[in-house]
Write a protein that holds these residues in place. Structure first.
Motif, mmCIF file in Angstrom:
data_model
loop_
_atom_site.group_PDB
_atom_site.id
_atom_site.type_symbol
_atom_site.label_atom_id
_atom_site.label_comp_id
_atom_site.label_asym_id
_atom_site.label_seq_id
_atom_site.Cartn_x
_atom_site.Cartn_y
_atom_site.Cartn_z
ATOM 1 N N GLU A 1 5.048 1.196 -10.196
ATOM 2 C CA GLU A 1 5.234 2.619 -9.915
ATOM 3 C C GLU A 1 4.073 3.077 -9.040
ATOM 4 O OE1 GLU A 1 4.551 6.537 -12.629
ATOM 5 O OE2 GLU A 1 5.779 4.955 -13.474
ATOM 6 N N GLN A 2 4.370 3.887 -8.036
ATOM 7 C CA GLN A 2 3.339 4.375 -7.132
ATOM 8 C C GLN A 2 3.256 5.884 -7.200
ATOM 9 O OE1 GLN A 2 3.102 2.648 -3.165
ATOM 10 N NE2 GLN A 2 3.030 4.718 -2.325
ATOM 11 N N THR A 3 2.032 6.397 -7.232
ATOM 12 C CA THR A 3 1.775 7.831 -7.130
ATOM 13 C C THR A 3 0.774 8.018 -5.998
ATOM 14 O OG1 THR A 3 -0.151 7.928 -8.587
ATOM 15 C CG2 THR A 3 2.030 8.024 -9.661
ATOM 16 N N PRO A 4 0.478 9.246 -5.618
ATOM 17 C CA PRO A 4 -0.523 9.436 -4.555
ATOM 18 C C PRO A 4 -1.912 8.881 -4.899
ATOM 19 C CG PRO A 4 0.763 11.423 -4.836
ATOM 20 C CD PRO A 4 1.153 10.508 -5.956
ATOM 21 N N VAL A 5 -2.228 8.733 -6.194
ATOM 22 C CA VAL A 5 -3.564 8.286 -6.576
ATOM 23 C C VAL A 5 -3.618 6.901 -7.217
ATOM 24 C CG1 VAL A 5 -4.470 10.625 -6.812
ATOM 25 C CG2 VAL A 5 -3.448 9.484 -8.786
ATOM 26 N N SER A 6 -2.458 6.288 -7.484
ATOM 27 C CA SER A 6 -2.503 4.981 -8.153
ATOM 28 C C SER A 6 -1.233 4.173 -7.931
ATOM 29 C CB SER A 6 -2.717 5.166 -9.658
ATOM 30 O OG SER A 6 -1.578 5.755 -10.249
ATOM 31 N N ILE A 7 -1.363 2.890 -8.229
ATOM 32 C CA ILE A 7 -0.232 1.976 -8.280
ATOM 33 C C ILE A 7 -0.303 1.304 -9.644
ATOM 34 C CG2 ILE A 7 0.817 -0.111 -7.330
ATOM 35 C CD1 ILE A 7 -0.509 0.611 -4.640
ATOM 36 N N ILE B 1 -1.617 -3.534 -15.087
ATOM 37 C CA ILE B 1 -2.725 -3.292 -14.160
ATOM 38 C C ILE B 1 -2.457 -1.982 -13.432
ATOM 39 C CG2 ILE B 1 -3.912 -4.076 -12.070
ATOM 40 C CD1 ILE B 1 -3.285 -6.954 -12.892
ATOM 41 N N THR B 2 -3.500 -1.159 -13.317
ATOM 42 C CA THR B 2 -3.415 0.065 -12.526
ATOM 43 C C THR B 2 -4.496 0.026 -11.460
ATOM 44 O OG1 THR B 2 -2.590 1.315 -14.424
ATOM 45 C CG2 THR B 2 -3.453 2.590 -12.581
ATOM 46 N N MET B 3 -4.085 0.192 -10.200
ATOM 47 C CA MET B 3 -5.024 0.274 -9.075
ATOM 48 C C MET B 3 -5.156 1.740 -8.693
ATOM 49 S SD MET B 3 -4.324 -2.966 -6.554
ATOM 50 C CE MET B 3 -2.760 -2.351 -5.981
ATOM 51 N N PHE B 4 -6.377 2.255 -8.755
ATOM 52 C CA PHE B 4 -6.636 3.648 -8.400
ATOM 53 C C PHE B 4 -7.135 3.711 -6.965
ATOM 54 C CE2 PHE B 4 -6.943 3.403 -12.969
ATOM 55 C CZ PHE B 4 -6.205 4.497 -13.373
ATOM 56 N N ARG B 5 -6.735 4.786 -6.256
ATOM 57 C CA ARG B 5 -7.108 4.947 -4.855
ATOM 58 C C ARG B 5 -8.104 6.083 -4.688
ATOM 59 N NH1 ARG B 5 -1.291 4.736 -1.886
ATOM 60 N NH2 ARG B 5 -0.241 4.357 -3.837
ATOM 61 N N ASN B 6 -8.960 5.959 -3.667
ATOM 62 C CA ASN B 6 -9.902 7.035 -3.349
ATOM 63 C C ASN B 6 -9.210 8.087 -2.484
ATOM 64 O OD1 ASN B 6 -9.825 5.958 -0.736
ATOM 65 N ND2 ASN B 6 -11.762 4.861 -0.986
ATOM 66 N N ALA B 7 -9.957 9.078 -2.045
ATOM 67 C CA ALA B 7 -9.389 10.172 -1.247
ATOM 68 C C ALA B 7 -8.766 9.702 0.056
ATOM 69 C CB ALA B 7 -10.470 11.219 -0.966
ATOM 70 N N ALA B 8 -9.258 8.582 0.614
ATOM 71 C CA ALA B 8 -8.709 8.027 1.854
ATOM 72 C C ALA B 8 -7.445 7.204 1.607
ATOM 73 C CB ALA B 8 -9.760 7.167 2.542
ATOM 74 N N GLY B 9 -7.099 6.988 0.319
ATOM 75 C CA GLY B 9 -5.903 6.215 -0.014
ATOM 76 C C GLY B 9 -6.154 4.732 -0.212
ATOM 77 N N ASP B 10 -7.422 4.300 -0.094
ATOM 78 C CA ASP B 10 -7.768 2.891 -0.281
ATOM 79 C C ASP B 10 -8.008 2.582 -1.755
ATOM 80 O OD1 ASP B 10 -7.752 2.417 2.488
ATOM 81 O OD2 ASP B 10 -9.835 3.096 2.664
ATOM 82 N N PRO B 11 -7.652 1.386 -2.215
ATOM 83 C CA PRO B 11 -7.939 1.022 -3.614
ATOM 84 C C PRO B 11 -9.450 0.990 -3.838
ATOM 85 C CG PRO B 11 -6.616 -0.684 -2.533
ATOM 86 C CD PRO B 11 -6.979 0.315 -1.504
ATOM 87 N N ASP B 12 -9.908 1.619 -4.937
ATOM 88 C CA ASP B 12 -11.340 1.573 -5.225
ATOM 89 C C ASP B 12 -11.659 1.110 -6.642
ATOM 90 O OD1 ASP B 12 -10.632 3.875 -6.603
ATOM 91 O OD2 ASP B 12 -12.252 5.098 -5.787
ATOM 92 N N ARG B 13 -10.664 1.103 -7.530
ATOM 93 C CA ARG B 13 -10.878 0.635 -8.899
ATOM 94 C C ARG B 13 -9.587 0.049 -9.431
ATOM 95 N NH1 ARG B 13 -11.527 5.189 -11.409
ATOM 96 N NH2 ARG B 13 -9.858 5.089 -12.915
ATOM 97 N N VAL B 14 -9.710 -1.052 -10.174
ATOM 98 C CA VAL B 14 -8.559 -1.705 -10.777
ATOM 99 C C VAL B 14 -8.831 -1.823 -12.271
ATOM 100 C CG1 VAL B 14 -7.148 -3.795 -10.832
ATOM 101 C CG2 VAL B 14 -8.127 -3.025 -8.663
ATOM 102 N N GLU B 15 -7.885 -1.358 -13.103
ATOM 103 C CA GLU B 15 -8.013 -1.462 -14.553
ATOM 104 C C GLU B 15 -6.875 -2.325 -15.085
ATOM 105 O OE1 GLU B 15 -8.354 2.351 -16.446
ATOM 106 O OE2 GLU B 15 -10.051 2.940 -15.184
ATOM 107 N N ALA B 16 -7.231 -3.303 -15.914
ATOM 108 C CA ALA B 16 -6.244 -4.223 -16.479
ATOM 109 C C ALA B 16 -6.335 -4.178 -18.003
ATOM 110 C CB ALA B 16 -6.513 -5.641 -15.985
ATOM 111 N N THR B 17 -5.164 -4.198 -18.670
ATOM 112 C CA THR B 17 -5.136 -4.171 -20.132
ATOM 113 C C THR B 17 -4.142 -5.195 -20.653
ATOM 114 O OG1 THR B 17 -3.477 -2.405 -20.104
ATOM 115 C CG2 THR B 17 -5.783 -1.727 -20.301
#
Length: 162
Positions: A42-48, A68-84
């Motif tokens: 699932e994709q949102t403006p701030v994460s995948i 896994i959730t990949m969070f994006r910064n204001a420019a839309g680039d991935p900056d943090r990945v959280e895995a559970t």
């Protein structure tokens, strides 16, 4: 007690040593392209968000988990990945397993928590929290929080077998 602490620090120093040849090259793995896949997403403006056999790869490193959730910064680039879930972070020289991982892309830091197992060749180190840097191969292990079963790190090392 002093000897055990010294042994633990020595063991961590062995794990923090780069593989032969790595010392001369700063890999900067965290600057390489990121690929991902999963059974659903699932994709949102701030994460995948990725679910089911979720996997993220970058350079020679692979992060695999139940979710896994990949969070994006204001420019839309991935900056943090959280895995559970059951989490595995695998590099060309080491394998880490835990219950949760957070990868901060800009500085290459991976923090794995919950029943952590770090292997390098035949060497094994266990604990409650692992900090690992994908750019330097440096690793630091801490024990589980007070009150949990097993508050110490433990390891088995095989000199000369790596």
């Amino acid at each position: 007690m002093k000897f055990k602490a010294l042994a633990a620090v020595s063991a961590l120093a062995v794990l923090a040593l780069p593989a032969v040849g790595d010392a001369q090259v700063n890999k900067q793995t965290s600057n390489q392209p990121i690929a991902f896949g999963a059974d659903s997403g699932e994709q949102t403006p701030v994460s995948i968000s990725l679910r089911g056999r979720a996997e993220v790869t970058q350079g020679g490193n692979r992060l695999r988990a139940d979710a896994i959730t990949m969070f994006r910064n204001a420019a839309g680039d991935p900056d943090r990945v959280e895995a559970t879930g059951t989490v595995y972070f695998v590099t060309p020289t080491q394998s880490m397993r835990g219950d949760r991982a957070v990868y901060t892309i800009n500085n290459g830091e991976v923090v794995v928590t919950g029943n952590v197992i770090l292997t390098q060749g035949q060497n094994v180190l266990t604990g409650g929290r692992l900090n690992y840097n994908v750019n330097t191969d440096a690793a630091t292990m801490a024990g589980a929080p007070r009150g949990s079963a097993g508050t110490r790190i433990q390891g088995v090392f095989y000199p000369g077998n790596n």
